[in-house]
Each structure stands twice: as structure tokens, then as C-alpha cells.
Write an enzyme that holds these catalytic residues in place. Sequence first.
Site, PDB file in Angstrom:
ATOM      1  N   HIS A   1       0.125   4.253  -6.903  1.00  0.00           N
ATOM      2  CA  HIS A   1      -0.451   5.372  -7.651  1.00  0.00           C
ATOM      3  C   HIS A   1       0.219   6.706  -7.326  1.00  0.00           C
ATOM      4  O   HIS A   1       0.106   7.655  -8.079  1.00  0.00           O
ATOM      5  CB  HIS A   1      -1.974   5.449  -7.430  1.00  0.00           C
ATOM      6  CG  HIS A   1      -2.395   5.967  -6.105  1.00  0.00           C
ATOM      7  ND1 HIS A   1      -2.867   5.160  -5.086  1.00  0.00           N
ATOM      8  CD2 HIS A   1      -2.461   7.228  -5.609  1.00  0.00           C
ATOM      9  CE1 HIS A   1      -3.195   5.893  -4.047  1.00  0.00           C
ATOM     10  NE2 HIS A   1      -2.958   7.159  -4.337  1.00  0.00           N
TER      11      HIS A   1
ATOM     12  N   SER B   1      -2.141   9.246   0.939  1.00  0.00           N
ATOM     13  CA  SER B   1      -1.893   7.975   0.268  1.00  0.00           C
ATOM     14  C   SER B   1      -0.477   7.479   0.513  1.00  0.00           C
ATOM     15  O   SER B   1       0.493   8.205   0.277  1.00  0.00           O
ATOM     16  CB  SER B   1      -2.115   8.116  -1.235  1.00  0.00           C
ATOM     17  OG  SER B   1      -3.471   8.246  -1.537  1.00  0.00           O
TER      18      SER B   1
ATOM     19  N   ASP C   1      -1.571  -1.876  -5.529  1.00  0.00           N
ATOM     20  CA  ASP C   1      -1.337  -0.443  -5.321  1.00  0.00           C
ATOM     21  C   ASP C   1      -0.254  -0.183  -4.266  1.00  0.00           C
ATOM     22  O   ASP C   1      -0.410   0.661  -3.395  1.00  0.00           O
ATOM     23  CB  ASP C   1      -2.638   0.272  -4.926  1.00  0.00           C
ATOM     24  CG  ASP C   1      -2.546   1.781  -5.138  1.00  0.00           C
ATOM     25  OD1 ASP C   1      -1.577   2.232  -5.782  1.00  0.00           O
ATOM     26  OD2 ASP C   1      -3.420   2.508  -4.633  1.00  0.00           O
TER      27      ASP C   1
END
Length: 237
Positions: free
Chosen positions: A82, A189, A112
Site C-alpha cells: 500500500h 508502514s 500487502d
Amino acid sequence: MTAVLVAAVTGAAAGLAGAAAFRYGEPATALPRAAPAVSGGATGLSATASMVLPSVVSVEAGRAGGSGFVVDGSGHVLTNAHVVRGAFDVTVVLSDGRRLGARVLGSDDDEDLAVLEVVGAGSARLPPATLGRSADLSVGEQVLAIGSPLGLSGTVTAGIVSATDREVRLGGASRTAVQTDASINPGNSGGPLVNARGQVVGVNTAIAAGRGGGNIGIGFAIPIDRAAPIADRLIRN
């Protein structure tokens, strides 16, 4: 910014008070201080952070930003899908501030995860992180989250493993994840979750946030035992 301003004001106030005391001839008081630390190598979690930080990068992908870490001697970087989804131009910023172009070598949206191929990785001499085993994690074990929360590169936060197989929705489906109370925020992230031995045990991916957003002590990482084979497949294919 607020913290910086408060520190500056505090420092200025302390300086004025010191000058006034000297001007009026008041006796100076020598407060007891600890002896200077003996020079030596870092220990404990400080040593752990020093070991891993050179392998961690900031990832800039259009308007998105995140983190990643080098996984092999060829300089491939593992991050979240993402973070780079839809991006044509990707830049990685190394721990020493160097900026290198990169391309998305492959991604797995369901998990992901994405792998970046860094331009000039060989000459840049990117040190790979050591991958551990998430299966060996125990609840209560100390861990570090390293990355670029809110664009603050090289940020290290500490916590514990809160759960080893928490079921959450990651990517396109329900997955088990490592839960931690190490502070994870937007920008973390794709960065590594690291055990006390400096081994990557997870890929920081998501947080549970309150209405105001931000960290509330509940973060999730993709277990490295699941992430490593996917990264290997993306690199080979």
C-alpha cells in the site's frame, strides 16, 4: 514543532537566570553530577537499534510515504504494497541521507507486501538486515519498531509483543499478525519490527487508531515467517 519551541524557551530562560545570579554576586552552587560515562560500545536496545538502522530506508512514492528495509546483498528492499501502490517514481532515502531511485520489482496486494529494486544498490553498498523467526516470538518479549513515522526518518520506538497471532484484516483478507504496543504511526508502514537480538521478526503494517487518529498502543506487523518467502518469490520472479 511545539516540543522544539518549548525546549528553546526553557533553554533561554535558564540562561537568563544564570546570568542574573552571576551579575548580583550570588554564590554558585555546584549540583552533584554523575561521573562522565566511560567511552564504549552501545549496549542493550541501543546496540540493537544501531545494528538495524543502516538497513532501514524511507520510501517516497508520489504523495505516499512509508518505510522499508534491505533484505539481501543485492539491495532489494521490502515494504508494504500500500506504500507504493500506483506509484511510477519511487525514491528510497538511506540512513545517511542519500537518495536513490527505485522501481517496484513485484507486489502481493493480498499480503500487502512489495519488493523494490534500488538503482545503483551495488555501489551504494546497502547492508541487509538479519531476518529472524517470528515463530520464536513470545508474548511480553521486547521489540523495536524502526521507520519514518510522519516523515521522521530513523525513528526508533520500543515496546513488547502483545500477541503473536492476532487475527486482523490485512491486504485483501483476514490474516494473523504480530500485535505490539511499540509506537507505530503513519509512515512506519513497511518498516521492520525487530527483536532484542537485532533480527527482523515482522513488517510493520497497520495500527488501531481512535477517532483522532494516531497511535493508541495497538499496532500490527506481518510475521517475517510469512513475509520472507513472499519477498523471495517476488525477487526471483
